[in-house]
Design a protein around this motif. Sequence first.
Motif, PDB file in Angstrom:
ATOM      1  N   MET A 164       0.845  -1.194   0.000  1.00  0.00           N
ATOM      2  CA  MET A 164       0.000   0.000   0.000  1.00  0.00           C
ATOM      3  C   MET A 164       0.881   1.246   0.000  1.00  0.00           C
ATOM      4  SD  MET A 164      -3.006   1.014   2.680  1.00  0.00           S
ATOM      5  CE  MET A 164      -3.943   2.500   2.470  1.00  0.00           C
ATOM      6  N   GLU A 165       0.539   2.196  -0.797  1.00  0.00           N
ATOM      7  CA  GLU A 165       1.342   3.407  -0.925  1.00  0.00           C
ATOM      8  C   GLU A 165       1.251   4.230   0.351  1.00  0.00           C
ATOM      9  OE1 GLU A 165       1.623   7.400  -3.744  1.00  0.00           O
ATOM     10  OE2 GLU A 165       0.106   5.851  -4.119  1.00  0.00           O
ATOM     11  N   MET A 166       2.394   4.645   0.870  1.00  0.00           N
ATOM     12  CA  MET A 166       2.440   5.478   2.070  1.00  0.00           C
ATOM     13  C   MET A 166       2.255   6.934   1.673  1.00  0.00           C
ATOM     14  SD  MET A 166       2.782   3.485   4.635  1.00  0.00           S
ATOM     15  CE  MET A 166       3.238   4.689   5.888  1.00  0.00           C
ATOM     16  N   ARG A 167       1.331   7.591   2.356  1.00  0.00           N
ATOM     17  CA  ARG A 167       1.068   8.993   2.094  1.00  0.00           C
ATOM     18  C   ARG A 167       1.593   9.827   3.245  1.00  0.00           C
ATOM     19  NH1 ARG A 167      -5.089   9.795   0.596  1.00  0.00           N
ATOM     20  NH2 ARG A 167      -4.223  11.868   0.166  1.00  0.00           N
ATOM     21  N   ASN A 168       1.974  11.055   2.945  1.00  0.00           N
ATOM     22  CA  ASN A 168       2.446  11.956   3.998  1.00  0.00           C
ATOM     23  C   ASN A 168       1.323  12.221   4.987  1.00  0.00           C
ATOM     24  OD1 ASN A 168       5.004  12.238   2.844  1.00  0.00           O
ATOM     25  ND2 ASN A 168       4.310  13.921   1.520  1.00  0.00           N
ATOM     26  N   PRO A 169       1.650  12.391   6.270  1.00  0.00           N
ATOM     27  CA  PRO A 169       0.603  12.684   7.261  1.00  0.00           C
ATOM     28  C   PRO A 169      -0.056  14.021   6.978  1.00  0.00           C
ATOM     29  CG  PRO A 169       2.775  12.990   8.224  1.00  0.00           C
ATOM     30  CD  PRO A 169       2.990  12.347   6.880  1.00  0.00           C
ATOM     31  N   ILE A 170      -1.287  14.147   7.441  1.00  0.00           N
ATOM     32  CA  ILE A 170      -2.038  15.388   7.248  1.00  0.00           C
ATOM     33  C   ILE A 170      -1.429  16.465   8.133  1.00  0.00           C
ATOM     34  CG2 ILE A 170      -4.287  16.485   7.514  1.00  0.00           C
ATOM     35  CD1 ILE A 170      -5.526  13.712   7.008  1.00  0.00           C
ATOM     36  N   ASP A 171      -1.145  17.601   7.523  1.00  0.00           N
ATOM     37  CA  ASP A 171      -0.496  18.716   8.227  1.00  0.00           C
ATOM     38  C   ASP A 171      -1.571  19.574   8.893  1.00  0.00           C
ATOM     39  OD1 ASP A 171       0.946  20.842   9.130  1.00  0.00           O
ATOM     40  OD2 ASP A 171       1.851  21.363   7.193  1.00  0.00           O
ATOM     41  N   VAL A 172      -1.580  19.570  10.250  1.00  0.00           N
ATOM     42  CA  VAL A 172      -2.543  20.360  11.019  1.00  0.00           C
ATOM     43  C   VAL A 172      -1.784  21.442  11.771  1.00  0.00           C
ATOM     44  CG1 VAL A 172      -4.300  20.347  12.829  1.00  0.00           C
ATOM     45  CG2 VAL A 172      -4.096  18.402  11.269  1.00  0.00           C
ATOM     46  N   ARG A 173      -2.285  22.675  11.700  1.00  0.00           N
ATOM     47  CA  ARG A 173      -1.673  23.790  12.423  1.00  0.00           C
ATOM     48  C   ARG A 173      -2.759  24.482  13.244  1.00  0.00           C
ATOM     49  NH1 ARG A 173       2.076  26.112   7.393  1.00  0.00           N
ATOM     50  NH2 ARG A 173       2.742  24.016   6.716  1.00  0.00           N
ATOM     51  N   ILE A 174      -2.342  24.964  14.426  1.00  0.00           N
ATOM     52  CA  ILE A 174      -3.299  25.558  15.364  1.00  0.00           C
ATOM     53  C   ILE A 174      -2.929  27.019  15.579  1.00  0.00           C
ATOM     54  CG2 ILE A 174      -4.297  25.432  17.672  1.00  0.00           C
ATOM     55  CD1 ILE A 174      -3.488  22.486  17.746  1.00  0.00           C
ATOM     56  N   ILE A 175      -3.929  27.902  15.425  1.00  0.00           N
ATOM     57  CA  ILE A 175      -3.725  29.330  15.676  1.00  0.00           C
ATOM     58  C   ILE A 175      -4.291  29.663  17.056  1.00  0.00           C
ATOM     59  CG2 ILE A 175      -4.323  31.673  14.961  1.00  0.00           C
ATOM     60  CD1 ILE A 175      -4.464  30.722  12.120  1.00  0.00           C
ATOM     61  N   VAL A 176      -3.458  30.303  17.898  1.00  0.00           N
ATOM     62  CA  VAL A 176      -3.888  30.770  19.222  1.00  0.00           C
ATOM     63  C   VAL A 176      -3.601  32.257  19.322  1.00  0.00           C
ATOM     64  CG1 VAL A 176      -3.536  28.513  20.310  1.00  0.00           C
ATOM     65  CG2 VAL A 176      -1.654  30.167  20.225  1.00  0.00           C
ATOM     66  N   GLU A 177      -4.104  32.878  20.398  1.00  0.00           N
ATOM     67  CA  GLU A 177      -3.989  34.336  20.494  1.00  0.00           C
ATOM     68  C   GLU A 177      -2.637  34.793  21.028  1.00  0.00           C
ATOM     69  OE1 GLU A 177      -7.446  36.667  21.820  1.00  0.00           O
ATOM     70  OE2 GLU A 177      -8.450  34.752  22.110  1.00  0.00           O
TER      71      GLU A 177
END
Length: 296
Positions: free
Chosen positions: A1-14
Amino acid sequence: MEMRNPIDVRIIVEGASDVENVSRALQNIALGAEYHITISSIIPTTNTEIAKKAVRGADIILIATDVDAPGRELADKFQTVLKKEVGHIERMKLPFGHDVEYIDPALIRKEIKNAIIRSGLISIGNIGRIQELRDQLKQSENQITDLKEDIDNLSSEKEKTAKENKELTSSLERLEFKQKSLQEDLKTIKNKYADIKNKHRIILKKNLYETFLLNELWKENFNETLEEEELITFITSEFKPDNIILGQGFIAAPSKKDAVDWLKVIRTVLIFYDSKIEDLKEEIGDEKFIPSLLKE
């Protein structure tokens, strides 16, 4: 099975303190193993331009602002500005009346997971729409290919038409030049024709006469010598025939036949009007009158 890059999650805080609390909440949580995602950065900012630069390349953005009115207003502003920069934006729904700085890390951790799950569910719901868009894109690509072929064909036709148009233009120029030349020739011919016509009209109007020696013509036609021509001149001047001029030993007429016919008329008149001889004698004198003129 082809390995895909992980989903890039970014969090904005104050602020910076929010970074610490969110980081603490993320400890001991295996997001990569559970959801195949990675929290690549926590961005402390309230500036939309800085946020736009910081989120470029992210798959999902989580907005974790305070739950008060300014916090909600800031979150709405981020969603409006960043919706075209990333794949999906999700607001972290923290318990009302709690700031990120003072909330229980377990609640933050739970809300992060819930926000990620909501993002995934919404994305799944969009798969059908994405497929429709892909189909439309494929159809558009096919249409573009067909249009390119049509454009190539039209370009070829345009070049062919331009070449034919150039040839027709050259032919038209040659024909116009030839037409101009023919018009000039026609004008010259018309002028010559008008000149000839005018000369012909003048010739028709002009009386052209042939001139003959009176004695020779008389001798030739009546086989006798004309002794005195004064009588002939007198009779001609009295009758004034059209197109006959007589005098000084000559007779002029349009033709020899006309001249001869007039001389015959004179002889006939003299023959049938003998009673007028005396009158003629008186007019021209006895010594000039010759009776032999009355003989046939």
